[in-house]
Design an enzyme around this catalytic site. Structure first.
Site, PDB file in Angstrom:
ATOM      1  N   GLN A   1     -15.280  -9.970  29.352  1.00 18.22           N
ATOM      2  CA  GLN A   1     -14.370  -9.518  28.239  1.00 18.22           C
ATOM      3  C   GLN A   1     -14.120  -7.845  28.343  1.00 18.22           C
ATOM      4  O   GLN A   1     -13.739  -7.325  27.254  1.00 18.22           O
ATOM      5  CB  GLN A   1     -15.354  -9.929  27.073  1.00 18.22           C
ATOM      6  CG  GLN A   1     -15.201 -11.271  26.858  1.00 18.22           C
ATOM      7  CD  GLN A   1     -16.089 -11.758  25.538  1.00 18.22           C
ATOM      8  OE1 GLN A   1     -15.804 -11.288  24.590  1.00 18.22           O
ATOM      9  NE2 GLN A   1     -16.878 -12.553  25.550  1.00 18.22           N
ATOM     10  N   GLU A   2     -14.503  -7.254  29.476  1.00 21.60           N
ATOM     11  CA  GLU A   2     -14.510  -5.886  29.340  1.00 21.60           C
ATOM     12  C   GLU A   2     -13.181  -5.609  30.448  1.00 21.60           C
ATOM     13  O   GLU A   2     -12.990  -5.892  31.456  1.00 21.60           O
ATOM     14  CB  GLU A   2     -15.600  -4.919  29.933  1.00 21.60           C
ATOM     15  CG  GLU A   2     -16.680  -5.345  28.961  1.00 21.60           C
ATOM     16  CD  GLU A   2     -18.029  -4.840  29.647  1.00 21.60           C
ATOM     17  OE1 GLU A   2     -18.159  -3.714  30.130  1.00 21.60           O
ATOM     18  OE2 GLU A   2     -18.968  -5.529  29.592  1.00 21.60           O
TER      19      GLU A   2
END
Length: 598
Positions: free
Chosen positions: A221-222
């Site tokens: 999710q980064e």
């Protein structure tokens, strides 16, 4: 009483006259007729304005007009106008391994175009500085006291609440997202910390916050942001999709290291086992607000490597030194590192730097030799590379990178290693970087300390950075070139803290992804307005001209009808003025029975 001759209406042999007071009543319209014509013209004009502009007289300045006139314009560098009611806000708290930060974002209402994303920017205060607050240490330090988690994060949320208008708090989403520092904790300790946040935060703050808004996120999710243009092959469409290509991202924190970049649909695998592993590393997601549109669908490779951050790597390296040296001392009866007089030589520390490593029970004295190349060599086993194709750190699958047609940004430790001490941040050049790092490592610690005490590194580095710059610069170099296999002559890597004067953090991608459905309401409202606006817009210049001609024709026709009516009124008046019915006509004509032929 004056008289007016009507010889123009009768035979020349007949002459009679009318009193002058009668003429206005015969030839001039009445007040009601004038009012009728005026109202007719006004209604025609009002109808024209309504059809063309969509507004009746008296309502030309509407709420909609005011909205477009005062619509929020969010820029990168201007201070944020918090008094603007059309601005929306969002909060992301990044709970990292070494500390936590709160980021305040803002954006104007969506423009109604489903092909565009929300224009999310960092909020800026009166001094045009990004509204960010940082605290230390990381939230994972509360593993044994999870009940203090809400107290720990309270200063961050209070700081954010002061910058966002109070009436906006209830509609401002708050996300608390924990990264690598929390991922290394047992799941029970993670959940205890999260539960304290879920329970106490709604008591003290009125932000839009639910249980799902706080979590320990996966490395996938980064993410990064788009900067250059590329043809993206392999889409489901028959034609190749042309859009802005996303830049790849390299990020090295204290505990973990990450790599992320967009890949084509067609990816080859060396084995079925590798294909199975790749399914967890390839993420396809849609940032658009409508799931049916593919404008913002991205297929991204994301891999997070726990234990490969700068601080974690140094810790593993020191543990290895302690273990191997202790074992060797026992086997050969040596006392290397047991005292400062017989230190263990460490090529990854600046020359003549004295340090102590290990625990109290197994503490070793080390002395830096400042050998950059040897440091690189001794660090290579810690990469856990394998001989398999298309793999990186720890033998994890990594798709092939088109190095000739790609661009990457390096953040966090990639930037600190190149900039804080070496002052080489920006365009990365492997040979120049290696030479600068080699020179730094070989410099006497006494000289480096004098430079530090004189303020040479005051604004860029602290004493801890100077002590471990040699190690971290070697570790960064090996991760990049031996781990991720970037060629030494790769020219499209930029190490950065700001991109286009903006601090780029994964939190921006997080709030963009989590607010992707917010524009749906605005788009639906815009569509309803679009029906009317399209109808109004269809009245082009030509159509407006036709409408004007129709209005003119109606006015002319009304005037003609009025004139004809006036003539009929005149005829009736003339008939009433015949000798048989008007005594004064008998006197003038001399014969009461003479008919008047019109």
């Amino acid at each position: 009483m004056g008289r007016i001759s009507f010889s123009c209406l009768f035979p020349a042999s007949w002459h009679f006259s009318l009193p002058s007071q009668i003429l206005p009543r015969l030839l001039l319209p009445s007040f009601r007729q004038l009012l009728f014509i005026g109202l007719l013209l006004f209604l025609l004009g009002a109808l024209y304005l309504f059809l063309v502009t969509g507004k009746l007289p008296g309502s030309w300045i509407t709420k909609e007009n005011n909205f477009h006139r005062h619509i929020a314009r969010v820029t990168d560098m201007d201070r944020t106008d918090a008094s603007n009611p059309d601005l929306n806000y969002g909060l992301v708290v990044d709970c990292g391994s070494s500390g936590s930060r709160v980021y305040v974002y803002c954006w104007p209402s969506h423009n109604g175009n489903p092909h565009e994303l929300l224009d999310i920017r960092q909020m800026r205060d009166q001094n045009r500085k990004s509204v960010i607050m940082k605290i230390k240490p990381g939230i994972s330090k509360l593993a044994q006291t999870p009940e203090k988690a809400s107290d720990y994060i309270y200063p961050l949320l209070s700081f954010a609440a002061e910058h966002i208008p109070k009436n906006k708090h209830i509609e401002t989403p708050l996300y608390i997202l924990c990264t690598a520092g929390m991922r290394i904790l047992p799941e029970s300790q993670q959940e205890a910390i999260l539960e304290d946040l879920r329970t106490d935060i709604p008591v003290h703050f009125n932000f839009l916050f639910s249980d799902s808004h706080v979590e320990v996120i996966s490395g996938k999710q980064e993410d990064g942001e788009a900067v250059v243009e590329v043809n993206v092959p392999g889409s489901d469409q028959q034609e190749r999709l042309v859009r802005k290509r996303t830049a790849g991202v390299l990020d090295m924190g204290g505990v973990s290291t990450q790599i992320a970049f967009e890949v084509p649909k067609t990816v080859s695998f060396a084995s079925p086992e590798q294909e199975e592993v790749a399914k967890n590393l390839l993420a396809e997601f849609n940032l658009g607000c409508d799931a049916h549109r593919t404008d913002h669908v991205y297929r991204v490779y994301v891999s997070t490597f726990l234990g490969f951050g700068g601080n974690a790597a140094r810790q593993k390296y020191e543990q290895s030194l302690v273990k191997s040296t202790t074992t060797r001392n026992k086997l050969f009866g040596q006392r290397i590192g047991e005292t400062a007089d017989s230190p263990l030589l460490d090529p990854c520390l600046p020359t003549d730097l004295q340090d102590q490593i290990g625990t109290h029970e197994q503490k070793l004295h080390v002395l830096g030799t400042g050998d950059f190349d040897q440091c690189r060599h001794v660090l290579q086993p810690f990469l856990n590379r394998t001989n398999e194709t298309q793999t990186s750190l720890s033998g994890i699958f990594q798709p092939a990178i088109d190095y000739s047609n790609s661009q990457f940004y390096g953040f966090s430790e990639f930037y600190y290693c190149t900039e804080d001490v070496l002052r080489m941040g920006g365009d990365y050049n492997a040979s120049k970087y290696a030479q600068a790092a080699k020179s730094y490592c070989a410099t006497q610690w006494k000289t480096l300390r004098e430079c530090f005490d004189s303020g040479l590194y005051a604004s860029h580095a602290d004493l801890h950075r100077l002590q471990y710059q040699c190690f971290k610069s070697a570790w960064m170099y090996e991760v990049l070139h031996s781990g991720f296999s970037f060629p030494p002559d790769y020219k499209n890597l930029k190490t950065a803290f700001l991109v286009y004067d903006k601090e780029v953090q994964w939190t921006l991608g997080a709030i963009l992804f989590r607010t992707r459905f917010l524009p749906l309401r605005d788009i639906q409202q815009e569509s309803l307005k679009g029906v009317h606006s399209h109808w109004r817009h269809s009245f082009s210049v030509v159509n407006n001209l036709y409408l004007l001609l129709v209005c003119f024709f109606i006015v002319v026709l009304s005037i003609i009808l009025y004139v004809l009516r006036l003539r009929r009124i005149h005829r009736r008046s003339a008939q009433r003025c015949s000798p048989s019915s008007v005594p004064w006509l008998e006197d003038g004509l001399g014969s009461p029975t003479l008919p008047i032929n019109l």
